[in-house]
Design a protein around this motif. Structure first.
Motif, PDB file in Angstrom:
ATOM      1  N   THR A 128      -0.803  -2.914 -11.325  1.00  0.00           N
ATOM      2  CA  THR A 128       0.625  -2.762 -11.006  1.00  0.00           C
ATOM      3  C   THR A 128       1.244  -4.105 -10.647  1.00  0.00           C
ATOM      4  O   THR A 128       2.421  -4.348 -10.954  1.00  0.00           O
ATOM      5  CB  THR A 128       0.829  -1.761  -9.855  1.00  0.00           C
ATOM      6  OG1 THR A 128       0.022  -2.139  -8.734  1.00  0.00           O
ATOM      7  CG2 THR A 128       0.451  -0.356 -10.287  1.00  0.00           C
ATOM      8  N   ALA A 129       0.475  -4.981 -10.005  1.00  0.00           N
ATOM      9  CA  ALA A 129       0.990  -6.314  -9.671  1.00  0.00           C
ATOM     10  C   ALA A 129       1.280  -7.126 -10.936  1.00  0.00           C
ATOM     11  O   ALA A 129       2.324  -7.777 -11.051  1.00  0.00           O
ATOM     12  CB  ALA A 129      -0.007  -7.056  -8.778  1.00  0.00           C
TER      13      ALA A 129
ATOM     14  N   LEU B  61      21.262  -2.654  -9.440  1.00  0.00           N
ATOM     15  CA  LEU B  61      20.406  -1.930  -8.514  1.00  0.00           C
ATOM     16  C   LEU B  61      18.974  -2.436  -8.663  1.00  0.00           C
ATOM     17  O   LEU B  61      18.451  -2.515  -9.778  1.00  0.00           O
ATOM     18  CB  LEU B  61      20.465  -0.428  -8.814  1.00  0.00           C
ATOM     19  CG  LEU B  61      19.824   0.517  -7.795  1.00  0.00           C
ATOM     20  CD1 LEU B  61      20.575   0.456  -6.474  1.00  0.00           C
ATOM     21  CD2 LEU B  61      19.817   1.944  -8.336  1.00  0.00           C
ATOM     22  N   PRO B  62      18.314  -2.816  -7.575  1.00  0.00           N
ATOM     23  CA  PRO B  62      16.950  -3.360  -7.668  1.00  0.00           C
ATOM     24  C   PRO B  62      15.984  -2.357  -8.303  1.00  0.00           C
ATOM     25  O   PRO B  62      15.948  -1.192  -7.892  1.00  0.00           O
ATOM     26  CB  PRO B  62      16.566  -3.630  -6.208  1.00  0.00           C
ATOM     27  CG  PRO B  62      17.855  -3.708  -5.470  1.00  0.00           C
ATOM     28  CD  PRO B  62      18.807  -2.789  -6.186  1.00  0.00           C
ATOM     29  N   PRO B  63      15.192  -2.770  -9.274  1.00  0.00           N
ATOM     30  CA  PRO B  63      14.233  -1.853  -9.905  1.00  0.00           C
ATOM     31  C   PRO B  63      13.211  -1.279  -8.927  1.00  0.00           C
ATOM     32  O   PRO B  63      12.734  -0.167  -9.131  1.00  0.00           O
ATOM     33  CB  PRO B  63      13.549  -2.732 -10.962  1.00  0.00           C
ATOM     34  CG  PRO B  63      14.539  -3.812 -11.254  1.00  0.00           C
ATOM     35  CD  PRO B  63      15.244  -4.069  -9.961  1.00  0.00           C
ATOM     36  N   SER B  64      12.878  -2.037  -7.888  1.00  0.00           N
ATOM     37  CA  SER B  64      11.918  -1.531  -6.905  1.00  0.00           C
ATOM     38  C   SER B  64      12.430  -0.264  -6.242  1.00  0.00           C
ATOM     39  O   SER B  64      11.656   0.667  -5.963  1.00  0.00           O
ATOM     40  CB  SER B  64      11.636  -2.593  -5.838  1.00  0.00           C
ATOM     41  OG  SER B  64      12.843  -2.977  -5.185  1.00  0.00           O
TER      42      SER B  64
ATOM     43  N   LEU C  14       3.588   0.042  -7.608  1.00  0.00           N
ATOM     44  CA  LEU C  14       4.498  -0.642  -8.524  1.00  0.00           C
ATOM     45  C   LEU C  14       5.812  -0.988  -7.831  1.00  0.00           C
ATOM     46  O   LEU C  14       6.314  -2.115  -7.952  1.00  0.00           O
ATOM     47  CB  LEU C  14       4.763   0.223  -9.750  1.00  0.00           C
ATOM     48  CG  LEU C  14       5.769  -0.349 -10.761  1.00  0.00           C
ATOM     49  CD1 LEU C  14       5.281  -1.690 -11.301  1.00  0.00           C
ATOM     50  CD2 LEU C  14       6.014   0.628 -11.904  1.00  0.00           C
ATOM     51  N   SER C  15       6.383  -0.042  -7.092  1.00  0.00           N
ATOM     52  CA  SER C  15       7.630  -0.302  -6.365  1.00  0.00           C
ATOM     53  C   SER C  15       7.444  -1.433  -5.359  1.00  0.00           C
ATOM     54  O   SER C  15       8.327  -2.291  -5.197  1.00  0.00           O
ATOM     55  CB  SER C  15       8.109   0.956  -5.651  1.00  0.00           C
ATOM     56  OG  SER C  15       8.489   1.949  -6.570  1.00  0.00           O
ATOM     57  N   PHE C  16       6.294  -1.438  -4.686  1.00  0.00           N
ATOM     58  CA  PHE C  16       6.022  -2.492  -3.705  1.00  0.00           C
ATOM     59  C   PHE C  16       5.956  -3.857  -4.370  1.00  0.00           C
ATOM     60  O   PHE C  16       6.579  -4.826  -3.903  1.00  0.00           O
ATOM     61  CB  PHE C  16       4.707  -2.195  -2.976  1.00  0.00           C
ATOM     62  CG  PHE C  16       4.239  -3.315  -2.089  1.00  0.00           C
ATOM     63  CD1 PHE C  16       4.872  -3.572  -0.881  1.00  0.00           C
ATOM     64  CD2 PHE C  16       3.173  -4.116  -2.469  1.00  0.00           C
ATOM     65  CE1 PHE C  16       4.447  -4.618  -0.058  1.00  0.00           C
ATOM     66  CE2 PHE C  16       2.739  -5.163  -1.662  1.00  0.00           C
ATOM     67  CZ  PHE C  16       3.366  -5.411  -0.450  1.00  0.00           C
ATOM     68  N   PHE C  17       5.228  -3.977  -5.478  1.00  0.00           N
ATOM     69  CA  PHE C  17       5.088  -5.277  -6.135  1.00  0.00           C
ATOM     70  C   PHE C  17       6.388  -5.715  -6.820  1.00  0.00           C
ATOM     71  O   PHE C  17       6.666  -6.912  -6.925  1.00  0.00           O
ATOM     72  CB  PHE C  17       3.929  -5.248  -7.130  1.00  0.00           C
ATOM     73  CG  PHE C  17       2.577  -5.299  -6.473  1.00  0.00           C
ATOM     74  CD1 PHE C  17       2.210  -6.395  -5.713  1.00  0.00           C
ATOM     75  CD2 PHE C  17       1.684  -4.248  -6.591  1.00  0.00           C
ATOM     76  CE1 PHE C  17       0.965  -6.456  -5.090  1.00  0.00           C
ATOM     77  CE2 PHE C  17       0.445  -4.288  -5.971  1.00  0.00           C
ATOM     78  CZ  PHE C  17       0.080  -5.391  -5.217  1.00  0.00           C
TER      79      PHE C  17
ATOM     80  N   ILE D 234       8.208  -7.270  -4.063  1.00  0.00           N
ATOM     81  CA  ILE D 234       7.653  -8.605  -3.792  1.00  0.00           C
ATOM     82  C   ILE D 234       8.223  -9.621  -4.777  1.00  0.00           C
ATOM     83  O   ILE D 234       8.631 -10.735  -4.388  1.00  0.00           O
ATOM     84  CB  ILE D 234       6.112  -8.582  -3.878  1.00  0.00           C
ATOM     85  CG1 ILE D 234       5.511  -7.786  -2.710  1.00  0.00           C
ATOM     86  CG2 ILE D 234       5.550  -9.999  -3.903  1.00  0.00           C
ATOM     87  CD1 ILE D 234       5.681  -8.438  -1.360  1.00  0.00           C
ATOM     88  N   MET D 235       8.258  -9.268  -6.064  1.00  0.00           N
ATOM     89  CA  MET D 235       8.784 -10.179  -7.076  1.00  0.00           C
ATOM     90  C   MET D 235      10.265 -10.459  -6.843  1.00  0.00           C
ATOM     91  O   MET D 235      10.730 -11.596  -6.997  1.00  0.00           O
ATOM     92  CB  MET D 235       8.565  -9.589  -8.479  1.00  0.00           C
ATOM     93  CG  MET D 235       7.110  -9.464  -8.881  1.00  0.00           C
ATOM     94  SD  MET D 235       6.271 -11.072  -8.897  1.00  0.00           S
ATOM     95  CE  MET D 235       4.567 -10.545  -8.748  1.00  0.00           C
ATOM     96  N   GLU D 236      11.018  -9.432  -6.484  1.00  0.00           N
ATOM     97  CA  GLU D 236      12.448  -9.620  -6.200  1.00  0.00           C
ATOM     98  C   GLU D 236      12.651 -10.558  -5.012  1.00  0.00           C
ATOM     99  O   GLU D 236      13.544 -11.407  -5.021  1.00  0.00           O
ATOM    100  CB  GLU D 236      13.096  -8.257  -5.919  1.00  0.00           C
ATOM    101  CG  GLU D 236      13.199  -7.373  -7.140  1.00  0.00           C
ATOM    102  CD  GLU D 236      13.397  -5.910  -6.806  1.00  0.00           C
ATOM    103  OE1 GLU D 236      13.353  -5.081  -7.735  1.00  0.00           O
ATOM    104  OE2 GLU D 236      13.596  -5.596  -5.615  1.00  0.00           O
TER     105      GLU D 236
END
Length: 290
Positions: free
Chosen positions: A21-22, A55-58, A91-94, A97-99
């Motif tokens: 997922t990362a 809207l943020p994908p996370s 996936l939402s967490f990573f 993190i990327m955002e």
């Protein structure tokens, strides 16, 4: 004792799913979002919401999946949904993190206005490696996978066909908001991603056939039906050396279910003899309709 082994095996699969997922989240932000390309399924819907409403994908990925979690929990069962929920939350967490890294300029995404083929090649490679790891260790990233499994259980349609139609619908709807050229590049990304996934999970076929010789074949068949919602065939056999009567189990599963079935066989009978064959085509319930 079997429960302890089962739990230990399940926990051992979580780090590769986290890694997958990362990598997938990195590929989405570094290659896909930065160049306004698309993806299929729930991820594609999240990308559209990002391009149109910022809207943020996370956040959007998680919000879209919550009602799907509920449906999957009701129709597919708790055990079946455990890895899916874990993979989606990871996936939402990573993605978050990327955002955060991009917002604080600790990560500069790869942007181009001239060489989109290079972007599509590396995007497909990165997404394929990420999803391949997730699928290989029994996880999913939610979204279309949940819908496909529910439709497969209710209607008997192939998971691959449901996911294909879902992805095509999402990507097709993006034609109203994204340049046609980028949509065409998106199909290249999807193609490369699919091929890389096949390599990562060791096989380019849609299914695998398991032939299992075990003294606990009937118990194993019962567990396959309960835990995997798959059917199996028991065939009478006689040992050439021992002359003892046995039952041989034959079962065909989707490629992403391979590890789950192997773990299930080992938990029921660690001494079972397992033969796995590539299946070029499968017609019937749970796979392609005739």
């Amino acid at each position: 004792m079997k429960t302890d082994v089962w739990t230990r095996d399940k926990l051992r699969n979580l780090p590769p799913i986290l890694l997958g997922t990362a990598i997938y989240a990195f590929g989405l932000h570094y290659f896909i979002i930065s160049n306004e390309l698309m993806e299929g399924g729930v991820t594609g819907i999240a990308l559209l919401l990002n391009y149109i409403f910022h809207l943020p994908p996370s956040l959007s990925t998680l919000l879209i999946n919550i009602p799907l979690f509920y449906l999957g929990w009701r129709h597919l069962g708790k055990e079946s949904m455990a890895y899916t929920i874990f993979g989606t939350l990871a996936l939402s967490f990573f993605l978050w993190i990327m955002e955060w890294l991009i917002h604080h300029q600790w990560l500069e995404p790869f942007r181009t206005n001239k060489d989109y083929f290079l972007v599509t090649a590396y995007a497909g490679l990165t997404l394929g490696v990420g999803l391949g790891l997730v699928f290989r260790y029994g996880g999913t990233t939610g979204g279309g996978d949940i819908v496909a499994r529910i439709v497969q259980k209710a209607r008997g349609w192939s998971m691959g066909q449901v996911i294909l139609w879902f992805d095509a619908t999402v990507i097709g709807s993006s034609l109203f908001f994204i340049d046609k050229e980028k949509i065409l590049y998106t199909f290249v990304v999807v193609f490369i991603t699919t091929k890389v996934i096949d390599v990562i999970i060791e096989g380019a076929y849609a299914a695998r056939a398991f032939t299992v010789i075990s003294d606990h074949a009937e118990e194993l068949a019962s567990q396959i039906t309960k835990q995997m919602d798959r059917s199996a065939t028991l065939m009478p056999a006689i040992g050439a050396y021992s002359k003892e009567q046995k039952k041989v189990l034959y079962c065909v599963v989707a490629r992403q279910e391979m590890k789950k079935l192997k773990d299930l066989v080992r938990s029921v009978d660690p001494r079972a003899f397992i033969i796995i064959n590539e299946v070029q085509d499968v017609l019937g319930e749970g796979f392609k309709p005739e």
